[in-house]
Design a protein around this motif. Sequence first.
Motif, PDB file in Angstrom:
ATOM      1  N   VAL A 191     -24.489  27.697 -21.097  1.00 42.28           N
ATOM      2  CA  VAL A 191     -23.665  26.728 -20.366  1.00 42.28           C
ATOM      3  C   VAL A 191     -23.471  25.451 -21.183  1.00 42.28           C
ATOM      4  O   VAL A 191     -22.358  24.904 -21.254  1.00 42.28           O
ATOM      5  CB  VAL A 191     -24.295  26.400 -18.996  1.00 42.28           C
ATOM      6  N   SER A 192     -24.531  24.967 -21.809  1.00 42.44           N
ATOM      7  CA  SER A 192     -24.403  23.741 -22.608  1.00 42.44           C
ATOM      8  C   SER A 192     -23.488  23.960 -23.804  1.00 42.44           C
ATOM      9  O   SER A 192     -22.705  23.069 -24.167  1.00 42.44           O
ATOM     10  CB  SER A 192     -25.781  23.272 -23.082  1.00 42.44           C
ATOM     11  N   PHE A 193     -23.546  25.143 -24.413  1.00 42.07           N
ATOM     12  CA  PHE A 193     -22.687  25.417 -25.570  1.00 42.07           C
ATOM     13  C   PHE A 193     -21.220  25.520 -25.151  1.00 42.07           C
ATOM     14  O   PHE A 193     -20.328  24.987 -25.830  1.00 42.07           O
ATOM     15  CB  PHE A 193     -23.136  26.703 -26.259  1.00 42.07           C
ATOM     16  N   VAL A 194     -20.970  26.188 -24.031  1.00 46.97           N
ATOM     17  CA  VAL A 194     -19.586  26.273 -23.524  1.00 46.97           C
ATOM     18  C   VAL A 194     -19.080  24.883 -23.150  1.00 46.97           C
ATOM     19  O   VAL A 194     -17.924  24.526 -23.430  1.00 46.97           O
ATOM     20  CB  VAL A 194     -19.525  27.228 -22.311  1.00 46.97           C
ATOM     21  N   MET A 195     -19.944  24.086 -22.540  1.00 47.39           N
ATOM     22  CA  MET A 195     -19.566  22.712 -22.186  1.00 47.39           C
ATOM     23  C   MET A 195     -19.232  21.905 -23.438  1.00 47.39           C
ATOM     24  O   MET A 195     -18.255  21.138 -23.466  1.00 47.39           O
ATOM     25  CB  MET A 195     -20.716  22.056 -21.417  1.00 47.39           C
TER      26      MET A 195
END
Length: 725
Positions: free
Chosen positions: A567-571
């Motif tokens: 999720v943090s990488f996609v964000m």
Amino acid sequence: MDSGTMRRSSPPSFSSSASSGGAKRIVRDAIWVLFMVVFLGTVLIWIVMPTNTYRNRWSPSIRAKSGSSTYFGNQGYTILMFTFPVLFIACLGCVYLHLGNKSSEPRVGKNGMERNKGLAMWKRPVLVRGPLGIVSWIEVAFFVMFMALLVWSFATYLRNSFLNIDRTGPTDGDKVWEAKLETSGLRLGLVGNIALSFLFFPVTRASSVLPLFSLTSEASIKYHIWLGHIVMVLFTTHGIVYILYWALTHRISEMVEWQKTGISNVAGEIALLAGLGMWATTFPRVRRKMFELFFYAHYLYILFMFFFVLHVGITFSCIMLPGFYLFMVDRYLRFLQSRNRARLVSARVLPCDTVELNFSKTPGLEYTPTSIVFINVPSLSKLQWHPFTISSNSNLEKDKLSIIIKNEGTWSQKLYQILSSPSPPNRLDVSVEGPYGPASTHFLRHEKLVMVSGGSGITPFISIIREFIFMSTTFKSMTPKLTLICAFKNSSDLTMLDLVLPISGTPSDLSNLQLQIEAYVTREKEPTTQSSKQSRAVWFKPSSFDEPLSAILGPNSWLWLGAIISVSFVMFLILIGIITRYYIYPIDQNQNKYSTASRAVLNILVICISIGIAASTAFLWNKRINAKEAKQIKHLDGLSLVHSPDSGFYNAERELESLPHQSLVQATNLHFGERPDLKKLLFECKESSVGVLVCGPKKMRHEVAGICSSGLADNLHFESISFNW
């Protein structure tokens, strides 16, 4: 994230678990195959990266097809080729570890070892003494392959660059040898970046990548040390070559240049100085004599990494980003956990200048034997964190976690003085990070387990013995024969054996356990009964701000960690894509007009924000769930406090007498005035498979490793596990 908190499966009911277990194995096998494909593909990219084939064919083709220049600029390519595959592997590892079938253990003895015979041979120590420590054949093989990658990359880069200089001639008015000197410095920096890409994997405590290679962070610290030396040798040589080049070509003023676009020399010099500051304190003699200097100097890694990114730009930094990205996720989760004050219930002070700390924990916090926690006592030092192996067992002691601290070193000496004083404090503020440990243990694959310890090195073996006590009493399962060979200096140190059996929890029945203890007192020729010290305990008053230890990300820690990473990488991709498309691209137009440093700072900021939001959300969600369980624990603590000593000392012998120590005494042979003949004791083991663990002074570890690697006994298998004591 607590890598040791995954819930162990209960004994399976064969009516329902067989099919689910089979499905899990199929999914795990599929994940493993996918992991190997992505991993080997990534390795292939590293190998071909220095070649003209990659530079002139593969790279332009992929850049043209990716079409990401508008939203990500040139860094879109490096994110796709280098950052994404490793983070994808990390997420696969999270799912793989979550599906780990912990109810199925390797078979005991010969059958269990036959499947691992080839791997066991590779794990035998090949180097015992020397600067690298105890090194196995498989570690030598990987080290040689890694060094071959560095040499291949440097040689290929250099060859292609020299051919290009000879063919087209030098630029900027340089002579041929001057151009070749400059390009040699550049290529050293490129190779240094390859080593830097692996530097942070070993120090990511809650790593989902290391367990895929049967490693833990604590056992991988030596790889971090090796990589650190390699990185600094390459980067230092890189800097020296450039300074030499500038001096010889009368361009020494370039040392103070900070270009708007491209390479920033000043940022590189600051990064190198920060790295040299760390490096100077890492050598064994300096680290042993001035540990605090070593500890605090390592915070320079923040400056080192920040100015390194400013030096080379974010596009090139994406090559080394994955390892550091996972480290940042882990570091922020550790920060969140360290904000809580742990509920320290009691401390037991032993006559051998040793103290046992007992923390309250929630039943949902589970960990494997040999797991560790990091302890911070703000009254001693606000910044220092010290690792200690957990001596308790989460199956026998559902509501307690214990560690043993020997009075060795400045920090532990101060702690011991506080707790052993005539007027101990009513409470002690302590913060805890962890536990961290192996995803599973494989001690059952041996017919016999020999544990060799020196002094307080017995601590990790206490957790192993308690695990076998639980298995033999609860599941009535067959366990290996256990032999504990422990060496102590004085008779008072024998009180460490009192800690083998837990005070509370499941009844400690040793009748089903084949345990033999050989205890050696080296500095006394006969037992001494005169002792002015007795085992005493200190009880602490609870505070409303104290929290029982709990799994920071709950029982499904691996899934939550995978969610945080993904999720943090996609964000990050979404935010940096929007910023690039609507702010940077209108200025830059992919013509390298926008400030390299500004772009790097923006990316660093977005990465930190993305990790902070994703990790904080997961932490707060699980904290709300853990709070319900913690509230019940606090209520029980309050009730028990009514029937417990308010604070201060009381004689702990009352508790010890209630334990089944008679069987423990019968299993113990005492030897005074001699040291254990380890070669004789190990060679007397005739079982087909004998696992050998050692924890103690360096000389003892080297001796045991040398015996196991001598080839004189094929049944001895040295288990390389890192302990903290």
